[in-house]
Design a protein around this motif. Structure first.
Motif, mmCIF file in Angstrom:
data_model
loop_
_atom_site.group_PDB
_atom_site.id
_atom_site.type_symbol
_atom_site.label_atom_id
_atom_site.label_comp_id
_atom_site.label_asym_id
_atom_site.label_seq_id
_atom_site.Cartn_x
_atom_site.Cartn_y
_atom_site.Cartn_z
ATOM 1 N N MET A 226 2.489 9.001 -11.304
ATOM 2 C CA MET A 226 3.679 8.380 -10.953
ATOM 3 C C MET A 226 4.405 8.959 -9.645
ATOM 4 N N LEU A 227 3.959 10.108 -9.609
ATOM 5 C CA LEU A 227 4.436 10.739 -8.201
ATOM 6 C C LEU A 227 3.606 9.886 -6.829
ATOM 7 N N GLN A 228 2.487 9.767 -6.834
ATOM 8 C CA GLN A 228 1.662 8.880 -5.846
ATOM 9 C C GLN A 228 2.276 7.588 -5.613
ATOM 10 N N ALA A 232 4.199 6.532 -2.130
ATOM 11 C CA ALA A 232 3.588 5.470 -1.314
ATOM 12 C C ALA A 232 4.662 4.303 -1.171
ATOM 13 N N VAL A 233 5.356 3.824 -1.988
ATOM 14 C CA VAL A 233 6.187 2.699 -2.104
ATOM 15 C C VAL A 233 7.588 3.048 -1.455
ATOM 16 N N ASN A 234 8.097 4.064 -2.136
ATOM 17 C CA ASN A 234 9.459 4.341 -1.735
ATOM 18 C C ASN A 234 9.816 5.398 -0.467
ATOM 19 N N LEU A 235 8.954 6.525 -0.609
ATOM 20 C CA LEU A 235 9.311 7.804 0.179
ATOM 21 C C LEU A 235 8.813 7.520 1.551
ATOM 22 N N VAL A 236 7.723 7.089 1.772
ATOM 23 C CA VAL A 236 7.046 6.931 3.073
ATOM 24 C C VAL A 236 8.008 6.016 4.001
ATOM 25 N N PRO A 237 8.523 4.734 3.633
ATOM 26 C CA PRO A 237 9.364 3.957 4.349
ATOM 27 C C PRO A 237 10.694 4.709 4.767
ATOM 28 N N ALA A 238 11.353 5.251 3.763
ATOM 29 C CA ALA A 238 12.672 5.988 3.808
ATOM 30 C C ALA A 238 12.312 7.050 4.754
ATOM 31 N N LEU A 239 11.424 7.982 4.579
ATOM 32 C CA LEU A 239 11.120 8.950 5.737
ATOM 33 C C LEU A 239 11.073 8.449 6.975
ATOM 34 N N GLU A 240 10.179 7.536 7.253
ATOM 35 C CA GLU A 240 10.222 6.816 8.644
ATOM 36 C C GLU A 240 11.573 6.457 9.262
ATOM 37 N N ASP A 241 12.297 5.925 8.274
ATOM 38 C CA ASP A 241 13.686 5.518 8.876
ATOM 39 C C ASP A 241 14.547 6.859 9.292
ATOM 40 N N ALA A 272 -0.286 9.746 10.984
ATOM 41 C CA ALA A 272 0.972 10.129 10.872
ATOM 42 C C ALA A 272 1.802 10.075 10.026
ATOM 43 N N ARG A 273 1.610 9.128 9.098
ATOM 44 C CA ARG A 273 2.436 9.108 7.686
ATOM 45 C C ARG A 273 2.106 10.153 6.928
ATOM 46 N N ASN A 274 0.751 10.645 6.708
ATOM 47 C CA ASN A 274 0.362 11.621 6.092
ATOM 48 C C ASN A 274 0.947 13.042 6.492
ATOM 49 N N TYR A 275 1.048 13.165 8.060
ATOM 50 C CA TYR A 275 1.598 14.228 8.505
ATOM 51 C C TYR A 275 3.196 14.437 8.124
ATOM 52 N N MET A 276 3.882 13.240 8.241
ATOM 53 C CA MET A 276 5.222 13.320 7.823
ATOM 54 C C MET A 276 5.474 13.630 6.428
ATOM 55 N N VAL A 277 4.799 13.159 5.264
ATOM 56 C CA VAL A 277 4.921 13.501 4.014
ATOM 57 C C VAL A 277 4.458 14.874 3.721
ATOM 58 N N GLN A 278 3.336 15.275 4.459
ATOM 59 C CA GLN A 278 3.116 16.615 4.447
ATOM 60 C C GLN A 278 4.137 17.826 4.923
ATOM 61 N N SER A 279 4.758 17.387 6.125
ATOM 62 C CA SER A 279 5.763 18.214 6.590
ATOM 63 C C SER A 279 7.223 18.096 5.499
ATOM 64 N N ALA A 280 7.241 17.120 4.875
ATOM 65 C CA ALA A 280 8.464 17.032 3.860
ATOM 66 C C ALA A 280 8.123 17.885 2.663
ATOM 67 N N PHE A 281 6.987 17.805 2.156
ATOM 68 C CA PHE A 281 6.747 18.504 1.097
ATOM 69 C C PHE A 281 6.704 20.045 1.257
#
Length: 541
Positions: A226-228, A232-241, A272-281
């Protein structure tokens, strides 16, 4: 028309040029020039009289020609801010001021562009050490819920709490596997990508998630599925913005710009997206680790982890963009000052030979300012290239095998970027000294520059070698909390205002009271028995 490239603030420079244009067309400027020539003639006549030689009046004809060439006519000037790209037009600027300003600015800015093309580094007009500051900004703005903003509930539901969900999951699943020994800590820290880092297939362990506006208790494997999907659907676009807004970038181009920076600094293969999520976690992992230590009653470890995170957040929050802090405001002032001082040159030109020396120094002053950008381009090359080489070395298995898309790699890259940004800040602040030394070659300037390069004392030797005797301060502030192995954590001094319960003393007091009552009862019983015996004896007689 003349074009001036502003390396400071183009709007501020435009206002200065408008003021100069307004002054140059007035009778006051002509009067100032007349006073300058009169003073020059008087001084020259007196010097000739003292030296017993004919006055050299021909120098005043040269001064008059220079004055008419610089302030006799006016021109239109276009000011372009090299950082923002904005342009302004100023009319009636003295033609000499316009020509000198245009020539000197195009020389400095042109050399800078040539350097950047030859060095193949990002343009300094896009930001001083821009690749490193962008990576630092990404790390800085993923350290707390406040920095993440709405990325904590990207589906728009206020009941969603992704941070709480991830902290629960990391504590209950990956860290549990590490505690059980089914997964090594080294594997967890060096796993590449957030999907490999936090994945768990445990079926016997459950965790609680706060996603999609509800609360669910799931097994680790189901929770990770569920988290994956949610990430992918919600966090990545919001994190980019969120990161694009925090770093003043366009949300549409921010991922591509971050990808370019990562390719240049960390090498190809880091998404880049993987780096952003890894930094956020990453801060969530630290918080989960602290919670796990607290659950195991390892309070010292939990406090240490929490304190380290808070100190790092405080340090990063206090930092500013180096170029904006050190160099750009100074360049803005001195660039505008060069044009603002132009009316004073009207008086200086009329002083004859002495005035011509002042004018020549004025031109050198403008050259000194325009040399800042080429020197900054050189220091920008050194900083970015050095950071790229050190970050690339982190991927070497023989050194650390810490890829920048792993937890260990992000920690290691933070240290490298922090060190080189500190160096970049020192070099940026030293740029005026470096260029001044190039122009004048002064020993005093070289000494001042060497003083800036001296290191500070950052080691507290008293930690391992304490002083034999110290004098206490007039007033000492006590800590907020105190921790003891037996007493636990409490507010410092709280025992003075809270009620105290001493069981041992109460029990001792009760025992002593019972013993005293028992003795008194025995005494009374003996006395009563003796009295009854005496009365019985008398009655028998």
């Amino acid at each position: 028309m003349f074009e001036i490239y502003s390396i400071g603030d183009g709007f501020y420079l435009t206002r200065v040029l408008n003021a100069v244009a307004a002054l140059s067309g007035t009778d006051d400027m002509r009067l100032l020039a007349s006073v300058g020539f009169l003073v020059g003639v008087i001084v020259t006549m007196l010097q000739s009289a003292f030296q017993a030689r004919a006055p050299q009046m021909q120098t005043f004809f040269v001064s008059l020609v220079i004055y008419l060439a610089m302030f006799g006519a006016s021109a239109r000037v276009t000011v372009e801010d090299v950082f923002s790209g904005d342009t302004w037009v100023v009319d009636n600027v003295p033609i000499g001021v316009a020509a000198v300003g245009s020539g000197v600015s195009q020389l400095g800015y042109g050399v800078t562009r040539l350097f950047e093309t030859a060095f193949a580094t990002p343009s300094i007009t896009d930001g001083y050490v821009r690749p490193l500051t962008l990576l630092q900004d990404v790390r800085k703005h993923t350290q707390s819920l406040v920095a993440l903003g709405t990325a904590n509930y990207p589906d728009g539901n206020q009941n969603t709490d992704l941070t709480r969900s991830m902290v629960n999951y990391i504590n209950d699943c990956p860290l549990y596997e590490i505690d059980r020994g089914t997964r090594s800590w080294n594997e967890f820290m060096h796993a590449r990508g957030w999907a490999n880092t936090y994945a768990s297939t445990q079926q016997a362990i459950t965790t609680r998630l706060y996603l999609n506006g509800g609360v669910q208790d799931l097994t680790c494997r189901d929770a990770w599925t569920m988290l994956q999907d949610y990430i992918a659907v919600n966090l990545v676009p919001a994190l980019e913005d969120s990161l694009a807004a925090a770093t003043a970038n366009d949300a549409a181009t921010f991922p591509a710009e971050l990808q370019t920076v990562l390719d240049n600094v960390a090498g190809a293969g880091i998404d880049a997206r993987n780096y952003m999520v890894q930094s956020a976690f990453l801060p969530l992992m630290i918080q989960a680790n602290a919670n796990a230590s607290a659950e195991l009653q390892d309070w010292g470890q939990a406090a240490m982890i929490e304190q380290a995170g808070q100190q790092r957040n405080t340090q990063w929050a206090a930092e500013e963009v180096l170029f904006s802090r050190y160099v750009h405001p100074v360049m803005t002032f001195f660039e505008a000052f060069m044009f603002a001082a132009a009316p004073l040159m009207v008086f200086a030109i009329g002083l004859g030979p002495m005035g011509l020396k002042i004018v020549s120094r004025y031109l050198v002053f403008g050259l000194w300012i325009q040399l800042w950008m080429p020197v900054l381009a050189i220091t920008n090359l050194y900083t970015v290239t050095g950071a790229e080489r050190h970050v690339d070395a982190l991927r070497d298995a023989a050194i650390s095998n810490a890829h920048p898309d792993s937890i260990a790699g992000i920690f290691a890259m933070d240290r490298v970027i922090g060190d080189f940004l500190g160096t970049a800040g020192m070099l940026a602040a030293s740029t005026p000294f470096i260029t001044l030394m190039l122009i004048y070659g002064s020993a005093y300037t070289a000494t001042a520059l060497a003083g800036r390069l001296q290191g500070g004392d950052h080691i507290d030797e008293k930690i391992v070698s304490p002083s034999l005797a110290t004098v206490g301060p007039l007033m000492q502030q006590s800590p907020g909390y105190a921790n003891e192995p037996v007493g636990g954590t409490r507010a410092y001094g709280g025992e003075k205002v809270l009620p105290r319960f001493e069981t041992q003393r109460s029990e001792d007091s009760l025992v002593k009271s019972f013993e005293a009552e028992s003795r008194q009862a025995q005494t009374r019983f003996g006395q009563s028995l003796s009295s009854v015996g005496q009365e019985s004896s008398q009655a028998l007689r």
